[in-house]
Write an enzyme that holds these catalytic residues in place. Structure first.
Site, PDB file in Angstrom:
ATOM      1  N   TYR A  80       0.836  -1.197   0.000  1.00 40.47           N
ATOM      2  CA  TYR A  80       0.000   0.000   0.000  1.00 40.47           C
ATOM      3  C   TYR A  80       0.873   1.250   0.000  1.00 40.47           C
ATOM      4  CZ  TYR A  80      -3.790   3.193   1.063  1.00 40.47           C
ATOM      5  OH  TYR A  80      -4.695   4.213   0.994  1.00 40.47           O
ATOM      6  N   PHE A 132      -9.099  18.647 -25.582  1.00 39.96           N
ATOM      7  CA  PHE A 132      -9.392  17.225 -25.689  1.00 39.96           C
ATOM      8  C   PHE A 132     -10.694  16.989 -24.924  1.00 39.96           C
ATOM      9  CE2 PHE A 132      -9.217  12.731 -24.546  1.00 39.96           C
ATOM     10  CZ  PHE A 132      -9.186  12.222 -25.825  1.00 39.96           C
ATOM     11  N   THR A 133     -11.460  15.981 -25.344  1.00 39.31           N
ATOM     12  CA  THR A 133     -12.816  15.798 -24.792  1.00 39.31           C
ATOM     13  C   THR A 133     -12.831  15.776 -23.258  1.00 39.31           C
ATOM     14  OG1 THR A 133     -12.495  13.428 -25.128  1.00 39.31           O
ATOM     15  CG2 THR A 133     -13.821  14.574 -26.773  1.00 39.31           C
ATOM     16  N   ASP A 223       0.225  18.637 -21.597  1.00 44.00           N
ATOM     17  CA  ASP A 223      -0.375  17.305 -21.676  1.00 44.00           C
ATOM     18  C   ASP A 223       0.559  16.478 -22.551  1.00 44.00           C
ATOM     19  OD1 ASP A 223      -1.735  14.992 -22.327  1.00 44.00           O
ATOM     20  OD2 ASP A 223      -3.667  15.953 -22.642  1.00 44.00           O
ATOM     21  N   LYS A 266      -1.009   5.795 -23.255  1.00 44.91           N
ATOM     22  CA  LYS A 266      -0.385   6.161 -24.527  1.00 44.91           C
ATOM     23  C   LYS A 266       1.124   6.262 -24.319  1.00 44.91           C
ATOM     24  CE  LYS A 266      -4.460   8.813 -25.973  1.00 44.91           C
ATOM     25  NZ  LYS A 266      -4.823   8.527 -27.354  1.00 44.91           N
ATOM     26  N   ARG A 389     -14.765  11.187 -34.948  1.00 46.56           N
ATOM     27  CA  ARG A 389     -14.311  12.398 -34.282  1.00 46.56           C
ATOM     28  C   ARG A 389     -14.916  13.572 -35.037  1.00 46.56           C
ATOM     29  NH1 ARG A 389     -11.879  11.236 -29.199  1.00 46.56           N
ATOM     30  NH2 ARG A 389     -14.113  11.095 -29.107  1.00 46.56           N
ATOM     31  N   PHE A 455     -21.278  10.129 -27.580  1.00 51.08           N
ATOM     32  CA  PHE A 455     -20.567   9.281 -28.544  1.00 51.08           C
ATOM     33  C   PHE A 455     -20.204   7.920 -27.960  1.00 51.08           C
ATOM     34  CE2 PHE A 455     -16.261   9.834 -26.843  1.00 51.08           C
ATOM     35  CZ  PHE A 455     -16.375  11.032 -26.148  1.00 51.08           C
TER      36      PHE A 455
HETATM   37  N1  F0G Z   1      -5.077  13.801 -23.126  1.00 51.48           N
HETATM   38  C1  F0G Z   1      -4.986  13.369 -24.397  1.00 51.48           C
HETATM   39  C2  F0G Z   1      -4.245  14.176 -25.410  1.00 51.48           C
HETATM   40  C3  F0G Z   1      -5.597  12.150 -24.764  1.00 51.48           C
HETATM   41  O1  F0G Z   1      -5.506  11.735 -26.028  1.00 51.48           O
HETATM   42  C4  F0G Z   1      -6.285  11.406 -23.775  1.00 51.48           C
HETATM   43  C5  F0G Z   1      -6.952  10.162 -24.134  1.00 51.48           C
HETATM   44  C6  F0G Z   1      -6.336  11.900 -22.480  1.00 51.48           C
HETATM   45  C7  F0G Z   1      -5.720  13.110 -22.189  1.00 51.48           C
HETATM   46  C8  F0G Z   1      -7.046  11.161 -21.395  1.00 51.48           C
HETATM   47  O2  F0G Z   1      -6.274  10.073 -21.000  1.00 51.48           O
HETATM   48  O3  F0G Z   1      -7.692   8.073 -21.579  1.00 51.48           O
HETATM   49  O4  F0G Z   1      -5.791   7.909 -19.951  1.00 51.48           O
HETATM   50  O5  F0G Z   1      -7.858   9.107 -19.347  1.00 51.48           O
HETATM   51  N2  F0G Z   1      -7.180   9.788 -25.292  1.00 51.48           N
HETATM   52  C9  F0G Z   1      -7.796   8.520 -25.688  1.00 51.48           C
HETATM   53  C10 F0G Z   1      -8.021   8.466 -27.185  1.00 51.48           C
HETATM   54  C11 F0G Z   1      -9.025   8.183 -24.920  1.00 51.48           C
HETATM   55  O6  F0G Z   1      -8.613   7.488 -27.642  1.00 51.48           O
HETATM   56  O7  F0G Z   1      -7.571   9.348 -27.904  1.00 51.48           O
HETATM   57  P1  F0G Z   1      -6.942   8.712 -20.445  1.00 51.48           P
END
Ligand code: F0G
Length: 482
Positions: A80, A132-133, A223, A266, A389, A455
């Site tokens: 832990y 980003f979304t 980021d 990623k 997208r 989506f």
């Molecule tokens: N920032 C970027 C630029 C991303 O592409 C993503 C995720 C995140 C933050 C969030 O990270 O998924 O670990 O919570 N992109 C994925 C995609 C979901 O399919 O492009 P996460």
């Protein structure tokens, strides 16, 4: 990847890895794919993996791991508090980014949740090269808003601009003047800018943005989720980076930022996330939220096995052979499609190949969700799963009207070191067939539309019998075995 000259005169990237573990794939006949996409409500997020041949939905959490990553996972130290595994990752992060402090989180959006809670106050603005979304959702959830300050050419589909992810300094200056620096929660630079086609940011631009932020006391946040692709393009396209090592470029970038966060789904080819910084004050403000939302500071919601894999994966990212595989395969795919006259984002970026659904299906209006329709059609004719997208990925305006997206894209992600050249050629072949039969593709309409992040879960139906006609034409031309 090795720059190999072929005797045949052909030109294609050569893999600098070998395959050690394989997973069986299924390629269903088109009639069964018709049933599968129908059951999935024409939403590729709702397809089952067993019905998919090439999963190009995303690169998130599905990059191939190396033998060294797998080996490291076997010797993880589970506890832990005080896990030796955590300290290994901390050392790697400190070495690569040159930052003093590291905090773990279970994935990228978990970092965004905490960063937004710490920095964003109601009425403040987050300025960014592009949203980003998940970033946008967390900023707005905390009462802030997003201001995109990309350069004029960032949204041009066809371009030869090497760094479409760069921030427009004039727009940033104007924003500071209009809002006042204290109303800007932070400036966010997204490496390998996802939603505009995996387009990179130059080191020179980061330096200029840093200077402006410093002058006005605005925190600069990077980021770094798609940093690996970005680094490849810095090295390739930016003169000052040509003679720098990947480590030098990374450290120089990190030195310009107050806070760096990343999705290790990623960056590092595993699953997890984290944040690093030099300021003790920022570290302490974030630290308190980690224990609340993620877990204790030496695991942060991640399995220690994944933490070991991230540590090795990040080290491996500092190798041109490793980080060039994705962008080189993407460039191959983009160039082949351009040659056939198929509309696709150029110059080729990282993450994946992005089809311009608006130009691919010019007979559909944005209200018919062309990118979603193209995603469903491509799955039908190939078993390839891409990600919409476009307008479907937007949220409706407060009055219920559609918010049409800047671009209607179908993203075909190439997770790192996963697909072979013949699989990429298969995808290209089916895209070309679909383009030649594009008049058969019709629109989609919602049958079930969730209010939030529609989506992911939304269900749609074709607006006519176009899918039956597309299946019949495919069966006549190329029908695979039943
Ligand atoms: N920032 C970027 C630029 C991303 O592409 C993503 C995720 C995140 C933050 C969030 O990270 O998924 O670990 O919570 N992109 C994925 C995609 C979901 O399919 O492009 P996460």
């Amino acid at each position: 990847m090795a720059d190999i000259k072929f005797y045949s005169g052909e030109s294609f990237p050569l893999e600098m890895h070998k395959v050690c573990i394989v997973q069986k794939l299924n390629l269903l006949p088109i009639e069964q794919r018709r049933i599968a996409i129908d059951e999935a409500g024409n939403n590729t997020f709702l397809l089952k993996n067993r019905d998919v041949y090439l999963d190009m939905l995303t690169d998130s959490g599905v990059n191939a791991m190396s033998d060294r990553q797998q080996a490291a996972m076997l010797v993880a130290d589970d506890s832990y508090a005080g896990s030796e595994t955590f300290f290994r990752l901390e050392r790697v992060i400190q070495d690569i980014f040159g930052t003093r402090f590291f905090l773990p989180a279970h994935q990228g959006r978990a970092c965004e949740n905490i960063i937004a809670q710490v920095f964003v106050k109601p009425g403040t603005v987050v300025a960014t090269n592009y949203h980003f979304t998940t970033t946008k959702a967390h900023v707005t959830l905390n009462g802030g808003s997003i201001e995109e300050i990309y350069k004029a050419d960032a949204l041009e589909i066809t371009s030869d601009k090497p760094f479409k992810g760069d921030i427009d300094l004039e727009k940033l200056r104007a924003l500071i003047q209009r809002q006042g620096a204290e109303q800007i929660a932070f400036v966010r630079i997204e490496a390998g800018t996802n939603l505009i086609g995996g387009q990179p940011v130059s080191l020179a631009n980061m330096r200029d943005v840093h200077q402006l932020c410093q002058k006005h006391g605005i925190p600069l946040v990077l980021d770094a989720s798609l940093l690996a692709d970005n680094l490849y393009f810095n090295k390739l396209r930016e003169p000052e980076c040509r003679d720098m090592s990947l480590r030098e470029i990374t450290r120089t970038m990190a030195g310009l930022c107050d806070l760096i966060y990343f999705s290790a789904r990623k960056l590092g080819c595993a699953r997890g996330g984290g944040m690093c910084m030099n300021s003790e004050e920022i570290y302490k403000r974030i630290r308190d939220k980690i224990v609340l939302y993620e877990g204790f500071l030496t695991y942060g919601g991640m399995s220690v096995r994944e933490i070991e894999a991230i540590a090795v994966g990040l080290e491996e990212t500092m190798d041109m052979d490793m980080i060039s595989q994705g962008p080189q395969f993407i460039r191959f795919m983009v160039e082949q499609l351009v040659e056939k006259g198929i509309p696709v984002i150029t110059p080729p970026g990282g993450l994946g190949c992005h089809l311009d659904a608006g130009a691919f299906l010019p007979h559909l209006s944005q209200a018919q969700y062309p990118a979603g329709a193209l995603a469903a059609a491509l799955y039908l004719v190939s078993g390839v799963r891409g990600m919409e997208r476009g307008t479907l990925s937007e949220q409706r305006n407060a009055d219920g009207s559609e918010r049409y997206s800047d671009m209607e894209l179908l993203r075909l992600a190439l997770p790192r070191r996963v697909f072979t050249m013949s699989q990429v050629k298969y995808a290209i072949d089916r895209i070309v067939w679909l383009y030649e039969h594009r008049a058969l593709v019709g629109g989609l309409r919602f049958v079930e539309e969730p209010e939030l992040l529609r989506f992911f879960f939304g269900r749609l139906a074709p607006t006519s019998d176009w899918q039956d006609r597309l299946v019949a034409q495919f069966r006549t031309d190329l029908g695979d075995s039943l």
